[in-house]
Design an enzyme around this catalytic site. Structure first.
Site, mmCIF file in Angstrom:
data_model
loop_
_atom_site.group_PDB
_atom_site.id
_atom_site.type_symbol
_atom_site.label_atom_id
_atom_site.label_comp_id
_atom_site.label_asym_id
_atom_site.label_seq_id
_atom_site.Cartn_x
_atom_site.Cartn_y
_atom_site.Cartn_z
ATOM 1 N N CYS A 1 -13.434 -0.293 -8.498
ATOM 2 C CA CYS A 1 -14.592 0.392 -7.924
ATOM 3 C C CYS A 1 -14.852 1.716 -8.640
ATOM 4 O O CYS A 1 -15.533 2.591 -8.110
ATOM 5 C CB CYS A 1 -14.393 0.626 -6.424
ATOM 6 N N ASP B 1 -6.479 -4.772 -6.043
ATOM 7 C CA ASP B 1 -7.698 -4.049 -5.657
ATOM 8 C C ASP B 1 -7.358 -2.577 -5.402
ATOM 9 O O ASP B 1 -7.329 -2.123 -4.255
ATOM 10 C CB ASP B 1 -8.299 -4.702 -4.410
ATOM 11 N N ASN C 1 4.817 2.678 -4.122
ATOM 12 C CA ASN C 1 3.925 2.911 -5.254
ATOM 13 C C ASN C 1 3.757 1.580 -5.972
ATOM 14 O O ASN C 1 4.746 1.000 -6.448
ATOM 15 C CB ASN C 1 4.520 3.965 -6.190
ATOM 16 N N ASP D 1 0.860 -1.178 0.000
ATOM 17 C CA ASP D 1 0.000 0.000 0.000
ATOM 18 C C ASP D 1 0.902 1.235 0.000
ATOM 19 O O ASP D 1 2.032 1.189 0.499
ATOM 20 C CB ASP D 1 -0.923 0.020 1.217
#
Length: 199
Positions: free
Chosen positions: A100, A60, A39, A11
């Site tokens: 998303c 994700d 990154n 992350d």
């Protein structure tokens, strides 16, 4: 961890990773989880070049396309990330990829994955389509209502089988490059060591 011997979580936020480590500790699996603050585009590119591979890769990312104007750039970003992620999957392993972004419709999402799989140069099988659950229903007439989407993919491996023009013998080798001098070859989709081809 569903049987995983180890998990590497990536992350860009150290705060998010600190929360993950604490949650893992409370659940008794802290020793099996390592974290990397980086990154993700830089990391997947670097690890693909190093030849690292995993049995399962979960991709994700946050929403890349937060406006219609950003869709073209977001599409390129999703494709690049998924292409690199496919290369990190060990032969026969799995990629769980999600989005998303409301402006990246399911149709565009699947188109992007087809293009990434083609550029990856390895056969990719769709095992399951994912979407938002029944407690988050979508309006049928709203094009962007199905914004939570994903796919479970299996990434296989292929080997190039070549026939030497001088000896006539078969040999297994790496996929041919653009400047390959092989006179004749056949790409053979191969998984678990099986495959057939002819020269």
């Amino acid at each position: 961890l569903y049987g995983a011997a180890s998990v590497e979580a990536v992350d860009a936020s150290e705060q998010a990773l600190a929360m993950l480590r604490e949650n893992a500790r409370r659940n008794g699996v802290g020793e099996r989880i390592s974290t990397v603050c980086d990154n993700v585009f830089d990391l997947v590119r670097r690890e693909a070049q190093e030849g690292r591979q995993y049995g399962l890769v979960i991709c994700d990312p946050p929403a890349f396309a937060k406006s219609r104007k950003a869709l073209a750039g977001a599409y390129r970003g999703y494709k690049e990330l998924n292409l690199r992620s496919m290369k990190l999957v060990a032969p026969g392993g799995f990629l769980v990829t999600c989005s998303c972004s409301q402006f990246l419709t399911p149709e565009l999402f699947h188109k992007m994955l087809r293009e990434a799989a083609a550029d990856c140069g390895r056969p990719v099988r769709l095992l399951e389509l994912l979407m938002q659950s029944r407690d988050h229903p979508a309006i049928v007439t709203a094009e962007q209502a199905l914004y939570l989407k994903g796919c479970i993919l299996q990434v296989l491996w292929w080997r190039a089988r070549r026939c030497c023009s001088s000896t006539g013998r078969w040999a297994w080798g790496n996929p041919p490059s653009a400047g390959c001098c092989w006179r004749r070859w056949r790409a053979v989709f191969s998984w678990m060591g099986t495959g057939a081809g002819r020269c």
